[in-house]
Design a protein around this motif. Sequence first.
Motif, PDB file in Angstrom:
ATOM      1  N   LEU A   1     -16.229 -13.308  17.438  1.00  0.00           N
ATOM      2  CA  LEU A   1     -17.540 -13.314  17.297  1.00  0.00           C
ATOM      3  C   LEU A   1     -17.982 -13.864  18.657  1.00  0.00           C
ATOM      4  CD1 LEU A   1     -18.728 -14.303  14.139  1.00  0.00           C
ATOM      5  CD2 LEU A   1     -18.358 -11.947  14.797  1.00  0.00           C
TER       6      LEU A   1
ATOM      7  N   ASN B   1     -12.149 -17.086  18.176  1.00  0.00           N
ATOM      8  CA  ASN B   1     -13.568 -16.396  18.181  1.00  0.00           C
ATOM      9  C   ASN B   1     -13.919 -14.678  18.119  1.00  0.00           C
ATOM     10  OD1 ASN B   1     -16.286 -15.708  16.121  1.00  0.00           O
ATOM     11  ND2 ASN B   1     -16.210 -17.810  16.550  1.00  0.00           N
TER      12      ASN B   1
ATOM     13  N   GLY C   1      -2.090 -17.497   1.899  1.00  0.00           N
ATOM     14  CA  GLY C   1      -1.170 -18.034   2.658  1.00  0.00           C
ATOM     15  C   GLY C   1      -0.297 -18.321   0.875  1.00  0.00           C
TER      16      GLY C   1
ATOM     17  N   SER D   1     -12.307 -20.078   6.710  1.00  0.00           N
ATOM     18  CA  SER D   1     -10.973 -20.202   6.363  1.00  0.00           C
ATOM     19  C   SER D   1     -10.059 -20.624   5.821  1.00  0.00           C
ATOM     20  CB  SER D   1     -10.682 -21.799   7.747  1.00  0.00           C
ATOM     21  OG  SER D   1     -10.991 -20.466   8.961  1.00  0.00           O
TER      22      SER D   1
ATOM     23  N   GLU E   1      -5.539  -9.238   9.650  1.00  0.00           N
ATOM     24  CA  GLU E   1      -5.389  -8.524   8.156  1.00  0.00           C
ATOM     25  C   GLU E   1      -6.635  -9.754   7.621  1.00  0.00           C
ATOM     26  OE1 GLU E   1      -1.617  -9.841   6.343  1.00  0.00           O
ATOM     27  OE2 GLU E   1      -2.390  -8.871   4.839  1.00  0.00           O
ATOM     28  N   GLY E   2      -7.096  -8.989   6.488  1.00  0.00           N
ATOM     29  CA  GLY E   2      -7.814 -10.338   5.381  1.00  0.00           C
ATOM     30  C   GLY E   2      -9.254 -10.753   6.496  1.00  0.00           C
ATOM     31  N   LEU E   3      -9.762  -9.754   7.454  1.00  0.00           N
ATOM     32  CA  LEU E   3     -10.510 -10.509   8.260  1.00  0.00           C
ATOM     33  C   LEU E   3     -11.592  -9.532   8.582  1.00  0.00           C
ATOM     34  CD1 LEU E   3     -11.335 -12.361  10.400  1.00  0.00           C
ATOM     35  CD2 LEU E   3     -10.328 -11.048  12.129  1.00  0.00           C
TER      36      LEU E   3
ATOM     37  N   PHE F   1     -17.296  -9.275   7.507  1.00  0.00           N
ATOM     38  CA  PHE F   1     -18.554  -9.408   8.352  1.00  0.00           C
ATOM     39  C   PHE F   1     -19.358  -7.987   8.272  1.00  0.00           C
ATOM     40  CE2 PHE F   1     -15.276 -11.916  10.035  1.00  0.00           C
ATOM     41  CZ  PHE F   1     -15.867 -12.808  10.808  1.00  0.00           C
TER      42      PHE F   1
ATOM     43  N   LEU G   1      -9.210 -19.758  14.524  1.00  0.00           N
ATOM     44  CA  LEU G   1     -10.938 -20.368  14.824  1.00  0.00           C
ATOM     45  C   LEU G   1     -10.152 -21.351  15.178  1.00  0.00           C
ATOM     46  CD1 LEU G   1     -13.563 -19.789  12.129  1.00  0.00           C
ATOM     47  CD2 LEU G   1     -12.953 -18.831  14.268  1.00  0.00           C
TER      48      LEU G   1
ATOM     49  N   GLU H   1      -2.213 -11.210  16.894  1.00  0.00           N
ATOM     50  CA  GLU H   1      -2.197 -11.765  15.058  1.00  0.00           C
ATOM     51  C   GLU H   1      -3.327 -12.217  15.158  1.00  0.00           C
ATOM     52  OE1 GLU H   1      -0.008 -12.099  12.486  1.00  0.00           O
ATOM     53  OE2 GLU H   1      -1.105 -11.408  10.651  1.00  0.00           O
ATOM     54  N   ILE H   2      -4.441 -11.539  15.144  1.00  0.00           N
ATOM     55  CA  ILE H   2      -6.167 -12.488  15.319  1.00  0.00           C
ATOM     56  C   ILE H   2      -6.515 -12.497  13.680  1.00  0.00           C
ATOM     57  CG2 ILE H   2      -8.426 -12.847  15.724  1.00  0.00           C
ATOM     58  CD1 ILE H   2      -7.363 -10.604  18.249  1.00  0.00           C
ATOM     59  N   ALA H   3      -6.631 -14.308  13.826  1.00  0.00           N
ATOM     60  CA  ALA H   3      -7.225 -14.169  11.850  1.00  0.00           C
ATOM     61  C   ALA H   3      -5.371 -14.564  11.382  1.00  0.00           C
ATOM     62  CB  ALA H   3      -7.984 -13.692  11.263  1.00  0.00           C
ATOM     63  N   ALA H   4      -4.956 -15.056  12.045  1.00  0.00           N
ATOM     64  CA  ALA H   4      -3.568 -14.960  11.642  1.00  0.00           C
ATOM     65  C   ALA H   4      -3.718 -16.023  10.251  1.00  0.00           C
ATOM     66  CB  ALA H   4      -2.425 -15.154  12.882  1.00  0.00           C
ATOM     67  N   GLY H   5      -4.416 -17.316  10.477  1.00  0.00           N
ATOM     68  CA  GLY H   5      -4.059 -18.497   9.057  1.00  0.00           C
ATOM     69  C   GLY H   5      -2.751 -18.599   9.090  1.00  0.00           C
TER      70      GLY H   5
ATOM     71  N   ALA I   1      -7.461 -18.365   3.856  1.00  0.00           N
ATOM     72  CA  ALA I   1      -5.754 -18.342   4.353  1.00  0.00           C
ATOM     73  C   ALA I   1      -5.244 -18.926   3.612  1.00  0.00           C
ATOM     74  CB  ALA I   1      -6.765 -18.616   5.556  1.00  0.00           C
TER      75      ALA I   1
HETATM   76  C1  LIG Z   1      -8.547 -14.208   3.962  1.00  0.00           C
HETATM   77  S1  LIG Z   1      -8.001 -15.024   5.612  1.00  0.00           S
HETATM   78  C2  LIG Z   1      -6.507 -14.222   6.106  1.00  0.00           C
HETATM   79  C3  LIG Z   1      -5.547 -14.844   7.190  1.00  0.00           C
HETATM   80  C4  LIG Z   1      -4.275 -14.317   6.835  1.00  0.00           C
HETATM   81  N1  LIG Z   1      -4.330 -13.333   8.281  1.00  0.00           N
HETATM   82  C5  LIG Z   1      -3.815 -13.479   6.119  1.00  0.00           C
HETATM   83  O1  LIG Z   1      -3.483 -12.743   5.981  1.00  0.00           O
HETATM   84  O2  LIG Z   1      -3.034 -14.486   5.620  1.00  0.00           O
HETATM   85  C6  LIG Z   1      -9.151 -14.867   6.511  1.00  0.00           C
HETATM   86  C7  LIG Z   1      -8.808 -16.028   8.491  1.00  0.00           C
HETATM   87  O3  LIG Z   1     -10.029 -15.710   9.319  1.00  0.00           O
HETATM   88  C8  LIG Z   1     -10.229 -16.344   9.794  1.00  0.00           C
HETATM   89  N2  LIG Z   1     -11.606 -16.061  10.865  1.00  0.00           N
HETATM   90  C9  LIG Z   1     -12.783 -16.045   9.628  1.00  0.00           C
HETATM   91  N3  LIG Z   1     -13.443 -16.074  10.800  1.00  0.00           N
HETATM   92  C10 LIG Z   1     -13.311 -16.070  12.242  1.00  0.00           C
HETATM   93  C11 LIG Z   1     -13.760 -15.355  13.607  1.00  0.00           C
HETATM   94  N4  LIG Z   1     -14.742 -15.529  13.339  1.00  0.00           N
HETATM   95  N5  LIG Z   1     -12.497 -14.998  14.207  1.00  0.00           N
HETATM   96  C12 LIG Z   1     -11.442 -15.247  14.218  1.00  0.00           C
HETATM   97  N6  LIG Z   1     -11.006 -15.577  13.124  1.00  0.00           N
HETATM   98  C13 LIG Z   1     -11.618 -15.899  12.004  1.00  0.00           C
HETATM   99  C14 LIG Z   1      -9.686 -18.062   9.488  1.00  0.00           C
HETATM  100  O4  LIG Z   1      -9.566 -18.860   9.933  1.00  0.00           O
HETATM  101  C15 LIG Z   1      -9.028 -17.142   8.099  1.00  0.00           C
HETATM  102  O5  LIG Z   1      -7.986 -17.510   9.031  1.00  0.00           O
END
Ligand SMILES: C[S@@+](CC[C@H](N)C(=O)[O-])C[C@H]1O[C@@H](n2cnc3c(N)ncnc32)[C@H](O)[C@@H]1O
Length: 284
Positions: A144, A142, A21, A14, A170-172, A176, A116, A90-94, A17
Amino acid sequence: MTSSTSATDTSRISISAHYTGYIWYKHGLSAPGFITGMGRVANAALSPVNAFLRLVAGADIDTFLLQRHSVIDHQVERLIEEEGVEQIVEIAAGLSPRGYRFKQKYPQLTYIEADLPGMASRKQALLAEIGQTSGHSVRACNILQQEGDDSIAALLASLDPAKKTAIVTEGLVNYFDLATIRSVWTRMAEGLKGFPAGFYVTDLYPDFADHPSYRYVKFAQKLVGFFTRGQWPLHYPSDAAIKEGFQQDGFNEVRVHDPAEFYGKLNLPQAKTQTLVRIIRASV
Ligand SMILES: C[S@@+](CC[C@H](N)C(=O)[O-])C[C@H]1O[C@@H](n2cnc3c(N)ncnc32)[C@H](O)[C@@H]1O
């Protein structure tokens, strides 16, 4: 919100992000409410690295972040305007401002930001502070978790099954290993089949071993891994391999976009060598 077990707890990621951001804000794509002290510090700390990369590779970290951000925005706009998508998840929107910007441009959209639990709470507070519009919400997810309240399945089940729907990440995905993220993509494809039309848009950093800046990519890989205390693997050696992989994971039509296709058409910086990131638009 259910708590994550250690095997599925990837909250160490996290921190990234905060950095991305800050980059959206720095380049005029966001609002002050989205930036954090940690993002500001990370940007300052990485500025010598960026100067070095500009010198030796003709592009810096910002270049590739902005390329992916603009092309993802463009794909999502096309899905709304041409395909009639009404729900975006939008998943992992941060700390991304995409939901905020899209709700300003398309007030009729249902836009759900997911991350998360810790990051989701932070984003919820941030949106409440800057003024959250109806149809714009945040929830914990999450990727996973195969089942339960925070799973992708539960997130999709909370939507209107009669509306065309898109998932955006994006950026997720490069945080993995391939087997893990492919199982996530398979679950996404399966879940999207419950809607009249389902789409997925993501960025992906492939393993282009013959790229002229490959050694700097490997350097960036170590850098991201260091900051997030984990691996940052590159996936698939070619556009054709990406397409085939997504089709095997349950998507039908798969388009792989090189940001260079959009030079001169979208507002995005140009790299002096070939691009490093791809934007995938897949449908079920
Ligand atoms: C590089 S940041 C990208 C944030 C945003 N999408 C951006 O481009 O600014 C990665 C994001 O993935 C989230 N993340 C990490 N592991 C995750 C998981 N298992 N499930 C969902 N989100 C996850 C983090 O909390 C973080 O917000």
